[in-house]
Structure formats: C-alpha cells, structure tokens
Motif scaffolding. Structure first.
Motif, mmCIF file in Angstrom:
data_model
loop_
_atom_site.group_PDB
_atom_site.id
_atom_site.type_symbol
_atom_site.label_atom_id
_atom_site.label_comp_id
_atom_site.label_asym_id
_atom_site.label_seq_id
_atom_site.Cartn_x
_atom_site.Cartn_y
_atom_site.Cartn_z
ATOM 1 N N ALA A 221 0.780 -1.248 0.000
ATOM 2 C CA ALA A 221 0.000 0.000 0.000
ATOM 3 C C ALA A 221 0.813 1.300 0.000
ATOM 4 N N LYS A 222 2.059 1.261 0.306
ATOM 5 C CA LYS A 222 2.828 2.511 0.505
ATOM 6 C C LYS A 222 2.710 3.459 -0.690
ATOM 7 N N GLY A 223 2.248 4.663 -0.400
ATOM 8 C CA GLY A 223 2.133 5.698 -1.435
ATOM 9 C C GLY A 223 1.006 5.472 -2.435
ATOM 10 N N LYS A 224 0.171 4.463 -2.193
ATOM 11 C CA LYS A 224 -0.851 4.087 -3.181
ATOM 12 C C LYS A 224 -2.225 4.669 -2.855
ATOM 13 N N LYS A 225 -2.990 4.874 -3.926
ATOM 14 C CA LYS A 225 -4.389 5.280 -3.755
ATOM 15 C C LYS A 225 -5.252 4.017 -3.853
ATOM 16 N N VAL A 226 -6.018 3.771 -2.799
ATOM 17 C CA VAL A 226 -6.695 2.468 -2.659
ATOM 18 C C VAL A 226 -8.211 2.648 -2.599
ATOM 19 N N LEU A 227 -8.924 1.771 -3.301
ATOM 20 C CA LEU A 227 -10.387 1.719 -3.198
ATOM 21 C C LEU A 227 -10.768 0.396 -2.544
ATOM 22 N N ASN A 228 -11.508 0.472 -1.438
ATOM 23 C CA ASN A 228 -11.955 -0.740 -0.728
ATOM 24 C C ASN A 228 -13.469 -0.824 -0.813
ATOM 25 N N VAL A 251 -16.048 1.965 0.524
ATOM 26 C CA VAL A 251 -17.424 2.033 0.000
ATOM 27 C C VAL A 251 -18.233 0.886 0.608
ATOM 28 N N ASP A 252 -19.376 1.210 1.173
ATOM 29 C CA ASP A 252 -20.293 0.185 1.689
ATOM 30 C C ASP A 252 -21.690 0.786 1.698
ATOM 31 N N SER A 253 -22.711 -0.065 1.517
ATOM 32 C CA SER A 253 -24.075 0.467 1.466
ATOM 33 C C SER A 253 -24.701 0.579 2.857
ATOM 34 N N SER A 254 -24.033 0.056 3.882
ATOM 35 C CA SER A 254 -24.680 0.015 5.193
ATOM 36 C C SER A 254 -24.285 1.199 6.089
ATOM 37 N N ALA A 255 -25.290 1.708 6.812
ATOM 38 C CA ALA A 255 -25.042 2.853 7.711
ATOM 39 C C ALA A 255 -24.146 2.428 8.876
ATOM 40 N N LEU A 285 -18.726 1.931 -8.612
ATOM 41 C CA LEU A 285 -17.731 1.565 -9.628
ATOM 42 C C LEU A 285 -18.143 2.075 -11.011
ATOM 43 N N LYS A 286 -19.416 2.057 -11.277
ATOM 44 C CA LYS A 286 -19.898 2.523 -12.594
ATOM 45 C C LYS A 286 -19.732 4.023 -12.734
ATOM 46 N N LYS A 287 -20.009 4.755 -11.636
ATOM 47 C CA LYS A 287 -20.084 6.222 -11.733
ATOM 48 C C LYS A 287 -18.759 6.929 -11.515
ATOM 49 N N VAL A 288 -17.875 6.349 -10.702
ATOM 50 C CA VAL A 288 -16.683 7.090 -10.302
ATOM 51 C C VAL A 288 -15.747 7.310 -11.510
ATOM 52 N N ASN A 289 -15.212 8.533 -11.579
ATOM 53 C CA ASN A 289 -14.310 8.839 -12.692
ATOM 54 C C ASN A 289 -12.853 8.591 -12.341
ATOM 55 N N GLU A 290 -12.596 8.414 -11.041
ATOM 56 C CA GLU A 290 -11.204 8.258 -10.611
ATOM 57 C C GLU A 290 -10.689 6.852 -10.923
ATOM 58 N N THR A 291 -9.378 6.731 -10.940
ATOM 59 C CA THR A 291 -8.776 5.394 -11.005
ATOM 60 C C THR A 291 -7.923 5.203 -9.754
ATOM 61 N N TYR A 292 -7.559 3.979 -9.491
ATOM 62 C CA TYR A 292 -6.856 3.636 -8.250
ATOM 63 C C TYR A 292 -5.644 2.740 -8.541
ATOM 64 N N ASP A 293 -4.704 2.757 -7.599
ATOM 65 C CA ASP A 293 -3.562 1.834 -7.711
ATOM 66 C C ASP A 293 -3.953 0.431 -7.253
ATOM 67 N N ILE A 294 -4.835 0.394 -6.261
ATOM 68 C CA ILE A 294 -5.292 -0.904 -5.738
ATOM 69 C C ILE A 294 -6.802 -0.849 -5.526
ATOM 70 N N VAL A 295 -7.493 -1.907 -5.969
ATOM 71 C CA VAL A 295 -8.942 -2.010 -5.753
ATOM 72 C C VAL A 295 -9.214 -3.318 -5.004
ATOM 73 N N VAL A 296 -10.014 -3.226 -3.938
ATOM 74 C CA VAL A 296 -10.423 -4.422 -3.187
ATOM 75 C C VAL A 296 -11.898 -4.696 -3.477
ATOM 76 N N LEU A 297 -12.200 -5.948 -3.818
ATOM 77 C CA LEU A 297 -13.590 -6.370 -4.062
ATOM 78 C C LEU A 297 -13.880 -7.532 -3.111
ATOM 79 N N ASP A 298 -14.607 -7.259 -2.035
ATOM 80 C CA ASP A 298 -14.877 -8.319 -1.049
ATOM 81 C C ASP A 298 -16.368 -8.351 -0.716
#
Ligand code: SAH
Length: 394
Positions: A221-228, A251-255, A285-298
């Motif tokens: 992760a060092k210096g990286k932009k991450v999407l979880n 990102v999560d749908s739950s309060a 994921l569909k709407k965001v215009n940004e890109t990331y160095d690391i993406v987590v899909l769990d």
C-alpha cells in the motif's frame, strides 16, 4: 456410558464416515429411533450395528452432524476437551497471547470437528455463533467449557444464535450472555485497533478470516491510492492506511459499516487520508471517474445456495469487470468470494471471464484463502469457503 437415540445407516453408507466426513445425508439413513427430536444427540450405526460416531440430529437434507467418531459422553468434560484442543491449534499458529493481535477464531465448525459451532475470541470476550439447533441446545455446556479453559482471562461470553438457527424454540433464548455483559469492545489486529459490536455486527462482529489477506494488502500500500469496496468496518482500509497509502476510499451500502469504518479511522488516527462513501458498490464503480492503484472487491456471499449460483456468477463477473477497469496500469485488484457454493476453480473462471471483457493483460500474483484459525478439515473440502486472487492489470 450414556446412550443416545440410534440412527442406522443403509448398507454401504458408512464409507464417508470412515473417511471422517462429519455429515450424514438423509439418503444414507435406514432407520431412526422413535421420538428423536431436532437437535438431539444421536449415535450412528452401520447396517450391521457397528458404532460409527455421535452427533446432533436435524431435520433437513443433512440429518446428522457428527462431533465425535469415538463413543463417549457428550458432557462438560467433552466440551472442555474440544475447546482445549482447538486452543492448542491456535497456540501453534502464534495467535494466542500474541502481543500485536488479540482477536482470533477459536472454533471453526467442521475444521475443528464441531459442525455448527463457531467461537471467536475478541480480547477478553468470546462470541459463540450456533449454526444448528443441536449446538444451540449445547450452548450452556460450551459456555462452561470456555469459562473453565480461559478462567479470568474472559470477561464476557455472548451467545449469538438468533440469525443462524431458524425455527428455534423460544425457550432456548438464542441471544444472551453466558458470562459478563459486554456487547462491544476494541481489539488489536497486527497493531491496528478495531471497534467490534457483537449483536449488531455481521457474523460475530468482525471478518477475522481476512486477516492474512489484509496484511498482504498493507505490504503493497505505501504511497498508493486504494479503493476498498464492501468495506464493512474498514478492515482492508485500515491496513492500507497503516501500510502508508496516500489515500483510501471505503465504500459500503450500510449505515453501520459507515459508522464503524469512520470510527476505526479515528481510533487509528488515519482519518486525514480516509474517505467513506455510502453507496451500492456496483453503482460506485460505474459512476466514479477516478482510477486507483489498488482495488479491493470483497462482497458478501452472492450464492448462499447451489440454486443461486447462476445469478451469483453474473454478479461476480460484472463486479470484477468494473473493478479491473478502475485500476491503473500495473495496479492490483484484490478480489474475493466467500460463497461456499462456488469453488476455487469456478471463481477463477468467472474472474477470467471478467478480465477478458476488459481487454487488459491480467496476471494472478497470489491465490488466497482464509487464515489458519479457520482450518479446513481435509475430509470436508466444503470448509474452504474463502477464495481470493490478487491480480495485476497492465
Ligand atoms: N472486507 C470486509 C468484509 C466485507 S463484508 C472486512 O474485511 O471486514 C460485506 C460488506 O458488504 C458488508 O459490510 C455489507 O454491508 C456490504 N454490502 C452488501 N451489499 C452491498 C452492496 N450492494 N454495495 C455495497 N456494499 C454492500
């Protein structure tokens, strides 16, 4: 020696038990002693009357879940010994009395030869989750065993059975304390603090099974932009931040997930590099215009049953396609499935299909699974439920 009602198998149906598989399906059964009740302890015999094992009896396609292959009394001393045995395994993996981690799974169902029982340790609290009526009915004795093994190291034992045992007998009171009164606590995992709420949280409150995989993410992760995505309380996010990520989006749908994820970022003083987005992960994921160095899909299990596999595969395919698209050249995707009905090969195939749709060169760097405190009984391969791949997308 105590005796329990007998279940007798059809000729030739004892083979899987000789292989130490703990389940007996309805089709294998010749006869069942009268008056046997849901959740009763029962003894299983071959067609020629040979004792094979003792377990909990249930209505449904799995009729008996064996908890021992040796004839013995299922009493407090049985549970005490079963808990001791499980603790010995955790000690060997270095998770007990570990200076930087005080959260681990103590009992992992079939992986500890105790089908239907989960017990997680959160610092000085234990949370028991029963997945069968038999285990729920044994809860008092399991609690007594835990108290005896842990002594004054345990302040609370919370029984969490309401979500996981259907059609329960209300007198069994599936949600209650077997010791103390703590419903929440803070734990340390690899020197990161996490708030955990037992009754309100998912599973027993925290996704302990992902510990090793979160650690691996922290390493990159060092210096990286991450999407979880599907962040829950921010397990992967906190490890990325601890590993020196420049920015992390959860990102999560739950309060509740939002509340706990923000709280964990504050507890660890990571909040200046962390942002939370309450959203459906597919929409994000569909709407965001940004890109990331690391993406987590769990994501949560898309296929809880075999009947749901087809739709689940479409879900995993779409999710992985969108996730791979959002990663920068040379970036990583940590992708997971915890659906028991989708095995390693099928998951890999669906990720392959997703990768093909993106037109990018994709390589598998790691193939991941659950941590060693979630052992898989080799005779019960169904226990290997968590599958993960780390992809590099050029
Ligand atoms: N990775 C987490 C565990 C994820 S559990 C950890 O390591 O702790 C799955 C999470 O997905 C839950 O928090 C649930 O609220 C969330 N979730 C379920 N469906 C979702 C959806 N469609 N979009 C976003 N989040 C969702």
């Amino acid at each position: 020696m105590q005796t329990y009602p007998a279940v007798t198998l059809k000729p030739g149906k004892e083979r899987s038990i000789h292989l130490k598989h703990p389940w007996i399906f309805s089709g294998a059964i010749q006869s069942v002693e009268e008056n046997i009740r849901e959740g009763d302890l029962s003894e299983v015999y071959s067609s020629i009357g040979k004792y094979l094992g003792t377990g909990h009896y249930h209505e449904g396609s799995i009729k008996v879940r064996l908890i021992t292959f040796n004839r013995c009394n299922i009493d407090e001393s049985f549970w005490y010994q079963a808990i001791q045995d499980a603790l010995t395994v955790r000690k060997k993996t270095g998770l007990v009395d570990c200076p930087n981690t005080n959260v681990y799974r103590l009992i992992h169902g079939e992986g500890d030869n105790l089908p239907g029982l989960i017990a997680d340790i959160y610092s000085d609290c234990a949370v028991i989750q029963t997945h069968s009526m038999g285990m729920l009915r044994s809860a008092e004795e399991i609690g007594a065993g835990l108290r005896e093994v842990y002594g004054n190291r345990l302040h609370s034992i919370y029984l969490k059975g309401a979500d996981t045992v259907s059609d329960h007998d209300s007198v069994l009171n599936p949600e209650r304390f077997l010791l103390g009164n703590k419903t929440e606590t803070e734990v340390t995992e690899n020197n990161i603090t996490f708030y955990v709420n037992f009754p309100e949280g998912q599973k027993t409150g925290f996704f302990i099974d992902q510990r090793e995989n979160r650690k691996l993410l922290g390493f990159f992760a060092k210096g990286k932009k991450v999407l979880n995505t599907f962040s829950y309380s921010g397990g992967f996010s906190m490890y990325a931040l601890q590993g020196g990520a420049s920015e992390v989006h959860s990102v999560d749908s739950s309060a509740r997930a939002e509340n706990w994820c923000m709280k964990n970022a504050v507890l660890n003083h990571f909040n200046d590099r962390h942002g939370f987005f309450r959203s459906d992960a597919f929409d994000y994921l569909k709407k965001v215009n940004e890109t990331y160095d690391i993406v987590v899909l769990d994501p949560p299990a898309f296929a809880k049953h075999l009947s749901a596999v087809k739709n689940a595969l479409t879900g995993y395919r779409n999710l992985n396609t969108e996730g791979i698209k959002k990663v920068r050249k040379g970036g990583l995707v940590f992708t997971f499935s915890c659906s028991q009905a989708i095995d390693k090969e099928l998951f890999r195939k669906v990720v392959f299909q997703a990768a093909a749709q993106t037109n990018r060169k994709v390589r598998i760097l790691y193939q991941l699974s659950q941590g060693p405190d979630h052992p898989v009984n080799i005779f019960h391969p169904e226990g290997e439920y968590l599958k993960g791949l780390v992809l590099m997308a050029d």
